[in-house]
Design a protein around this motif. Structure first.
Motif, short mmCIF file in Angstrom:
data_model
loop_
_atom_site.label_atom_id
_atom_site.label_comp_id
_atom_site.label_asym_id
_atom_site.label_seq_id
_atom_site.Cartn_x
_atom_site.Cartn_y
_atom_site.Cartn_z
N LEU A 45 0.83 -1.20 0.00
CA LEU A 45 0.00 0.00 0.00
C LEU A 45 0.86 1.26 0.00
O LEU A 45 1.92 1.29 0.62
CB LEU A 45 -0.92 0.01 1.23
N ASN A 53 -2.77 5.89 0.22
CA ASN A 53 -3.92 6.70 -0.21
C ASN A 53 -4.91 5.89 -1.05
O ASN A 53 -5.65 6.44 -1.84
CB ASN A 53 -3.45 7.93 -0.98
N GLU A 54 -4.92 4.57 -0.85
CA GLU A 54 -5.82 3.71 -1.61
C GLU A 54 -7.20 3.60 -0.98
O GLU A 54 -7.40 3.96 0.19
CB GLU A 54 -5.25 2.29 -1.73
N THR A 55 -8.13 3.09 -1.75
CA THR A 55 -9.41 2.64 -1.23
C THR A 55 -9.30 1.13 -1.05
O THR A 55 -9.17 0.39 -2.03
CB THR A 55 -10.56 2.98 -2.18
N VAL A 56 -9.32 0.70 0.21
CA VAL A 56 -9.07 -0.70 0.56
C VAL A 56 -10.34 -1.29 1.17
O VAL A 56 -11.01 -0.64 1.98
CB VAL A 56 -7.91 -0.81 1.58
N ASN A 99 -2.66 3.25 5.79
CA ASN A 99 -3.49 3.92 4.76
C ASN A 99 -4.07 5.22 5.31
O ASN A 99 -5.28 5.45 5.25
CB ASN A 99 -4.61 2.97 4.32
N GLY A 106 -6.07 7.27 2.80
CA GLY A 106 -7.01 6.53 1.98
C GLY A 106 -8.34 6.29 2.68
O GLY A 106 -8.65 6.90 3.70
N ASP A 130 -9.42 -0.08 -4.84
CA ASP A 130 -8.04 -0.35 -5.27
C ASP A 130 -7.56 -1.72 -4.83
O ASP A 130 -6.89 -2.43 -5.59
CB ASP A 130 -7.08 0.70 -4.67
N GLY A 169 -6.53 -2.64 -10.01
CA GLY A 169 -6.60 -2.98 -8.59
C GLY A 169 -6.15 -4.41 -8.31
O GLY A 169 -5.83 -5.18 -9.22
#
Length: 200
Positions: free
Chosen positions: A30, A33-36, A55, A58, A105, A137
């Motif tokens: 990671l 700044n991802e969408t997890v 994160n 994110g 992501d 992703g």
């Protein structure tokens, strides 16, 4: 019912007791700044670890079919004033309401996929994962190796990495990574494998 260190209730036996969250999450590489999505979050210890240590900029979705898990995650969110956590009670095989197409992501699923085999809903689960994951992703599945050993789900509900690769390929997802030396040390070797897929 087992109570892990974070105080949350778990529907089954929490993997917090025998799997290293840092070891798992570091596999995801990671950037912060991802969408997890922690899909099948259980007591939420992996989602919380992502939020607190990996994160910061994110967004994290915690999804579980078990209402108590989501209730406890909502309590954690309120008590810690967490703004970048979205908790959703949902059956993944029936669709996750509120999650847009190609909006995630990274999906992490730890000790969950064997349940779809048990319920004969593997295709439905993969179809939904394929819907929500971005084109670049990653879907990371960590589960028990298909060994006949006492700990973990019955052998008939376990899948091999090759089994999962065939299944995910059917839904337009390709294997991008495999680690077969992860998890708990048991007499037979490492207890788990972690396999990642991406959308074609």
């Amino acid at each position: 019912m087992m109570m892990p260190e974070n105080g949350h209730r778990a529907h089954g036996f929490s993997s917090a007791f025998f799997l290293d969250s840092d070891e798992i999450i570091q596999e995801l590489s990671l950037t912060g700044n991802e969408t997890v999505m922690d899909a099948g979050c259980g007591d939420g210890h992996n989602a919380i670890k992502v939020l607190e240590d990996y994160n910061h900029e994110g967004l994290v979705y915690a999804v579980d079919i078990y209402d108590a898990s989501i209730e406890d995650m909502e309590t954690y969110k309120k008590e810690n004033n967490v703004e970048n956590l979205i908790n959703i009670e949902a059956d993944i095989t029936e669709g996750i309401l509120g999650v847009d197409d190609e909006s995630i992501d990274v999906v992490l699923m730890v000790n969950v996929f064997h349940g779809f085999k048990a319920s004969r809903k593997m295709d439905e689960a993969v179809k939904e994962l394929s819907r929500i994951i971005k084109k670049d992703g990653k879907i990371a599945i960590m589960d028990y190796k298909p060994w006949d050993v006492p700990k973990g789900p019955p052998t008939q509900y376990r899948s091999s990495p090759e089994d999962l690769e065939k299944l995910f390929n059917k839904h337009g997802l390709e294997k991008i990574y495999l680690n077969e030396e992860i998890g708990e040390d048991i007499p037979e070797g490492k207890s788990h494998f972690l396999i990642m897929f991406s959308k074609n």
